[in-house]
Design a protein around this motif. Sequence first.
Motif, short mmCIF file in Angstrom:
data_model
loop_
_atom_site.label_atom_id
_atom_site.label_comp_id
_atom_site.label_asym_id
_atom_site.label_seq_id
_atom_site.Cartn_x
_atom_site.Cartn_y
_atom_site.Cartn_z
N LYS A 8 -51.58 -38.33 -14.14
CA LYS A 8 -52.24 -39.40 -14.29
C LYS A 8 -51.76 -40.83 -14.85
CE LYS A 8 -56.58 -39.04 -17.12
NZ LYS A 8 -57.05 -38.47 -18.38
N THR A 9 -52.43 -41.53 -13.93
CA THR A 9 -52.32 -42.74 -14.76
C THR A 9 -53.72 -43.70 -14.90
OG1 THR A 9 -50.97 -43.54 -13.16
CG2 THR A 9 -52.32 -45.37 -13.93
N LYS B 275 -55.92 -49.26 -24.16
CA LYS B 275 -56.38 -50.22 -25.36
C LYS B 275 -57.13 -49.77 -26.38
CE LYS B 275 -57.36 -54.13 -24.18
NZ LYS B 275 -57.46 -55.29 -23.70
N THR B 276 -58.26 -48.28 -25.45
CA THR B 276 -59.14 -48.47 -27.12
C THR B 276 -59.00 -47.06 -27.17
OG1 THR B 276 -61.17 -49.36 -24.75
CG2 THR B 276 -61.83 -47.57 -26.50
N LYS C 60 -46.42 -37.11 -20.50
CA LYS C 60 -46.13 -38.96 -20.66
C LYS C 60 -47.68 -39.25 -20.15
CE LYS C 60 -41.52 -38.52 -18.76
NZ LYS C 60 -40.57 -38.18 -17.73
N VAL C 61 -47.40 -40.78 -20.29
CA VAL C 61 -48.76 -41.23 -19.92
C VAL C 61 -48.96 -41.71 -19.44
CG1 VAL C 61 -51.01 -42.23 -21.30
CG2 VAL C 61 -49.89 -40.06 -22.95
N TYR C 62 -48.84 -42.53 -17.97
CA TYR C 62 -48.88 -43.75 -17.52
C TYR C 62 -50.05 -44.68 -17.38
CZ TYR C 62 -44.92 -40.18 -15.31
OH TYR C 62 -44.18 -39.22 -14.99
N ILE C 63 -49.48 -45.48 -17.41
CA ILE C 63 -50.92 -46.82 -17.76
C ILE C 63 -50.77 -48.07 -16.57
CG2 ILE C 63 -51.59 -48.33 -19.72
CD1 ILE C 63 -50.29 -47.17 -21.62
N GLY C 64 -51.74 -48.22 -15.99
CA GLY C 64 -51.15 -49.48 -14.73
C GLY C 64 -52.73 -49.95 -14.68
N GLY C 65 -52.44 -50.09 -13.38
CA GLY C 65 -54.80 -51.43 -12.59
C GLY C 65 -54.05 -50.35 -11.68
N PHE C 66 -56.15 -49.87 -10.88
CA PHE C 66 -56.41 -49.78 -9.59
C PHE C 66 -55.36 -48.66 -9.68
CE2 PHE C 66 -56.47 -54.53 -9.79
CZ PHE C 66 -57.51 -54.27 -9.97
N GLU D 124 -47.85 -47.91 -13.77
CA GLU D 124 -46.74 -49.76 -13.86
C GLU D 124 -46.01 -49.70 -15.01
OE1 GLU D 124 -49.03 -53.15 -14.30
OE2 GLU D 124 -50.86 -52.24 -12.97
N VAL D 125 -46.36 -48.40 -16.39
CA VAL D 125 -45.59 -48.29 -17.67
C VAL D 125 -45.86 -47.20 -17.53
CG1 VAL D 125 -45.02 -50.59 -18.34
CG2 VAL D 125 -47.26 -49.40 -19.13
N VAL D 126 -45.16 -46.37 -18.68
CA VAL D 126 -45.28 -44.56 -18.85
C VAL D 126 -44.71 -44.74 -20.63
CG1 VAL D 126 -42.57 -44.04 -19.03
CG2 VAL D 126 -44.38 -42.84 -18.91
#
Length: 83
Positions: A2-3, A10-11, A25-31, A35-37
């Motif tokens: 899950k991304t 941020k929220t 692990k929390v994946y953060i990115g766009g669309f 992009e980062v974990v």
Amino acid sequence: MKTISIHDAKTNLSKYIAEAKKGQKVYIGGFGKPEVVLTKISNDDSSRARKHNFTIAKGKVIELQDSFSDETDANISSLILGD
């Protein structure tokens, strides 16, 4: 995998940090593309965050012939000695 979006991260940063601390692990990115974990630091990496102990300097802090004000001296001593 899950991304989440950057805005969502941020929220809800506290929520995702709590998940990472639990080992997820929390994946953060766009669309939907990661992009980062965000992940927990292992015990082996904890030495990087080690707190330095300056108590050895206690009683050895010298005055520099009134170079600083009393307030500055107190601030420096507090920073070094952790008082």
